[in-house]
Scaffold this motif. Structure first.
Motif, PDB file in Angstrom:
ATOM      1  N   MET A 137       0.831  -1.242   0.056  1.00 61.45           N
ATOM      2  CA  MET A 137      -0.122   0.062  -0.056  1.00 61.45           C
ATOM      3  C   MET A 137       0.676   1.360   0.060  1.00 61.45           C
ATOM      4  O   MET A 137       0.305   2.232  -0.481  1.00 61.45           O
ATOM      5  N   ALA A 138       2.148   1.344   0.524  1.00 59.67           N
ATOM      6  CA  ALA A 138       2.874   2.285   0.707  1.00 59.67           C
ATOM      7  C   ALA A 138       3.581   2.386  -0.743  1.00 59.67           C
ATOM      8  O   ALA A 138       3.408   3.575  -1.093  1.00 59.67           O
ATOM      9  N   LEU A 139       3.892   1.550  -1.425  1.00 59.32           N
ATOM     10  CA  LEU A 139       4.243   1.739  -2.841  1.00 59.32           C
ATOM     11  C   LEU A 139       2.904   2.271  -3.713  1.00 59.32           C
ATOM     12  O   LEU A 139       3.326   3.350  -4.456  1.00 59.32           O
ATOM     13  N   ASP A 140       1.815   1.802  -3.605  1.00 62.13           N
ATOM     14  CA  ASP A 140       0.760   2.338  -4.302  1.00 62.13           C
ATOM     15  C   ASP A 140       0.733   3.904  -4.007  1.00 62.13           C
ATOM     16  O   ASP A 140       0.414   4.492  -5.048  1.00 62.13           O
ATOM     17  N   ARG A 141       0.588   4.256  -2.878  1.00 59.95           N
ATOM     18  CA  ARG A 141       0.555   5.689  -2.478  1.00 59.95           C
ATOM     19  C   ARG A 141       1.776   6.513  -3.161  1.00 59.95           C
ATOM     20  O   ARG A 141       1.418   7.800  -3.421  1.00 59.95           O
ATOM     21  N   ALA A 142       2.918   5.733  -2.919  1.00 56.43           N
ATOM     22  CA  ALA A 142       4.275   6.712  -3.599  1.00 56.43           C
ATOM     23  C   ALA A 142       3.766   6.807  -5.099  1.00 56.43           C
ATOM     24  O   ALA A 142       4.129   7.823  -5.669  1.00 56.43           O
ATOM     25  N   ALA A 143       3.282   6.036  -5.820  1.00 58.13           N
ATOM     26  CA  ALA A 143       3.087   5.926  -7.008  1.00 58.13           C
ATOM     27  C   ALA A 143       2.101   7.013  -7.553  1.00 58.13           C
ATOM     28  O   ALA A 143       2.131   7.502  -8.516  1.00 58.13           O
ATOM     29  N   VAL A 145       1.377   9.723  -5.652  1.00 60.98           N
ATOM     30  CA  VAL A 145       1.717  10.824  -5.508  1.00 60.98           C
ATOM     31  C   VAL A 145       3.001  11.325  -6.365  1.00 60.98           C
ATOM     32  O   VAL A 145       3.156  12.397  -6.776  1.00 60.98           O
ATOM     33  N   CYS A 146       3.931  10.468  -6.717  1.00 61.18           N
ATOM     34  CA  CYS A 146       5.197  10.707  -7.279  1.00 61.18           C
ATOM     35  C   CYS A 146       4.930  10.822  -8.799  1.00 61.18           C
ATOM     36  O   CYS A 146       5.563  11.521  -9.600  1.00 61.18           O
ATOM     37  N   ARG A 147       4.021   9.670  -9.426  1.00 62.06           N
ATOM     38  CA  ARG A 147       4.118   9.812 -10.839  1.00 62.06           C
ATOM     39  C   ARG A 147       2.579   9.723 -10.960  1.00 62.06           C
ATOM     40  O   ARG A 147       1.765   8.679 -11.462  1.00 62.06           O
ATOM     41  N   ALA A 152      -1.905   5.138 -13.659  1.00 60.73           N
ATOM     42  CA  ALA A 152      -2.887   4.465 -14.200  1.00 60.73           C
ATOM     43  C   ALA A 152      -2.323   3.270 -15.071  1.00 60.73           C
ATOM     44  O   ALA A 152      -2.705   2.002 -14.814  1.00 60.73           O
ATOM     45  N   GLY A 153      -1.005   3.488 -15.362  1.00 62.22           N
ATOM     46  CA  GLY A 153      -0.529   2.633 -16.183  1.00 62.22           C
ATOM     47  C   GLY A 153       0.353   1.637 -15.469  1.00 62.22           C
ATOM     48  O   GLY A 153       0.607   0.404 -15.437  1.00 62.22           O
ATOM     49  N   ARG A 244       9.631  14.031  -0.722  1.00 56.69           N
ATOM     50  CA  ARG A 244      10.114  14.892  -1.860  1.00 56.69           C
ATOM     51  C   ARG A 244       9.293  15.475  -3.049  1.00 56.69           C
ATOM     52  O   ARG A 244       9.240  16.577  -3.142  1.00 56.69           O
ATOM     53  N   ALA A 245       8.218  14.505  -3.227  1.00 51.87           N
ATOM     54  CA  ALA A 245       7.227  14.973  -4.061  1.00 51.87           C
ATOM     55  C   ALA A 245       6.240  16.095  -3.532  1.00 51.87           C
ATOM     56  O   ALA A 245       6.102  17.249  -4.293  1.00 51.87           O
ATOM     57  N   ILE A 246       5.967  15.845  -2.390  1.00 52.99           N
ATOM     58  CA  ILE A 246       5.080  17.042  -1.560  1.00 52.99           C
ATOM     59  C   ILE A 246       5.944  18.313  -1.497  1.00 52.99           C
ATOM     60  O   ILE A 246       5.445  19.384  -1.577  1.00 52.99           O
TER      61      ILE A 246
END
Length: 336
Positions: A137-143, A145-147, A152-153, A244-246
């Motif tokens: 779930m952390a990977l999903d949230r990072a994707a 926010v960051c990408r 969607a892809g 970093r993205a935020i």
């Protein structure tokens, strides 16, 4: 399949020990779980608290799954993984609470060796699956926010199914390995477990010394380190990227939206990992059973009850889906 796997493991390895020297090792076939019998005045309060948390866990997590399945707007990777987390939490608590409630009512709770190891296998599998699932779930949230443009892809349904399956498989694999290693160890008398469940640190304190057992315990500790610290590293790296993205976002509204997207998950991670790391990464000789019981009570009973509240209190999408579902039910009753 998880329960069948646990019982197959127990049949394969047989009893926990068949001692060659009577008197040194335990020949008892039953474990007495002491629970909170050393806190008799606290037992009625704990009974009410545990029962309330259990009802909240079943109600809240069932409602989350129902909303995520029925509401098309929630058919996203985030809520797909949240559904799996809800199922894990409900199963995890159910593997613990029924015997705990019986124990808190003053009933002696005795388990055969096979039953004790089966409970250990089930709770370890579900707890380990939650460790991996929180990292996913952390990977999903990072994707997200960051990408955001490629999200969607990146989060395709096929990948989401594979990651969820990996979480369940990883939990079962870790549980099978730990239970098999414990099943191979002789346990010394008396067969009294100062805990409310057959939890690994409490059972390891009954293990006999010598005979290469130190090597087995090191292997078990290494497995616990892997299942806790590797997902923790993934979570830290993911949220490092999110931070970093935020920081790079120019508008306050974008920052607020990104932080609200990740805040609920980060809260759930801190609650679960804080208590689990304290319990499972301590050396056996320094494990305090009295304190360990209350910490285990927190992450097996309290945290699963809080997770649905954490994910819904500030979530407009879930609250909107709940209002639409209840509104549809109300209109259906009026039509009748």
């Amino acid at each position: 399949s998880m329960t069948l796997g646990c019982f197959t493991l127990l049949r394969t390895h047989g009893p926990v020990c068949r001692p060659s020297k009577p008197g040194n090792h335990s020949t008892e076939e039953r474990f007495l779980l002491l629970g909170f019998s050393d806190w008799p005045s606290l037992q009625p309060v704990l009974f009410v608290l545990v029962l309330l948390c259990y009802l909240l866990t079943l109600t809240g997590n069932s409602a989350l799954v129902l909303l995520a399945v029925r509401e098309p707007r929630l058919h996203t990777p985030m809520y797909y993984f949240l559904c799996h987390l809800a199922l894990v939490d409900a199963g995890f608590t159910t593997s613990v609470v029924p015997p705990l409630l019986a124990n808190l009512r003053g009933r002696e709770w005795r388990l055969e060796r096979g039953g004790c190891l089966a409970q250990l296998c089930a709770s370890l599998a579900l707890g380990s699956a939650e460790c991996v699932l929180l990292a996913v779930m952390a990977l999903d949230r990072a994707a997200a926010v960051c990408r955001p443009l490629r999200y969607a892809g990146l989060a395709s349904p096929r990948l989401c199914h594979a990651l969820a399956g990996a979480a369940w498989l990883g939990g079962l694999t870790n549980s099978a390995a730990q239970t098999a290693l414990l099943a191979a160890r002789p346990l010394c008398a008396p067969g009294r477990v100062d805990h409310f469940i057959c939890e690994l640190p409490a059972l390891l304190q009954l293990a006999c010394d010598g005979g290469g057992q130190d090597s087995t315990e090191r292997q078990m500790f290494a497995a616990r380190v892997f299942i806790l610290l590797v997902p923790s590293a993934v979570i830290l790296a993911s949220y490092g990227g999110v931070a970093r993205a935020i920081w790079a976002m120019r508008t306050r509204g974008s920052r607020r939206k990104a932080m609200s997207t990740c805040g609920s998950h980060l809260t759930a991670v801190c609650l679960f990992y804080g208590s689990a790391i304290y319990t499972y990464l301590q050396p056996t000789h320094s494990y305090n059973q009295r304190r360990g019981k209350f910490i285990s009570l927190f992450y097996t009973v309290v945290t699963p009850a809080l997770n649905p509240l954490i994910y819904t209190l500030r979530n407009k999408e879930v609250k909107g889906a709940a209002r639409r579902l209840l509104g549809g039910v109300g209109r259906g009753q009026d039509a009748q």
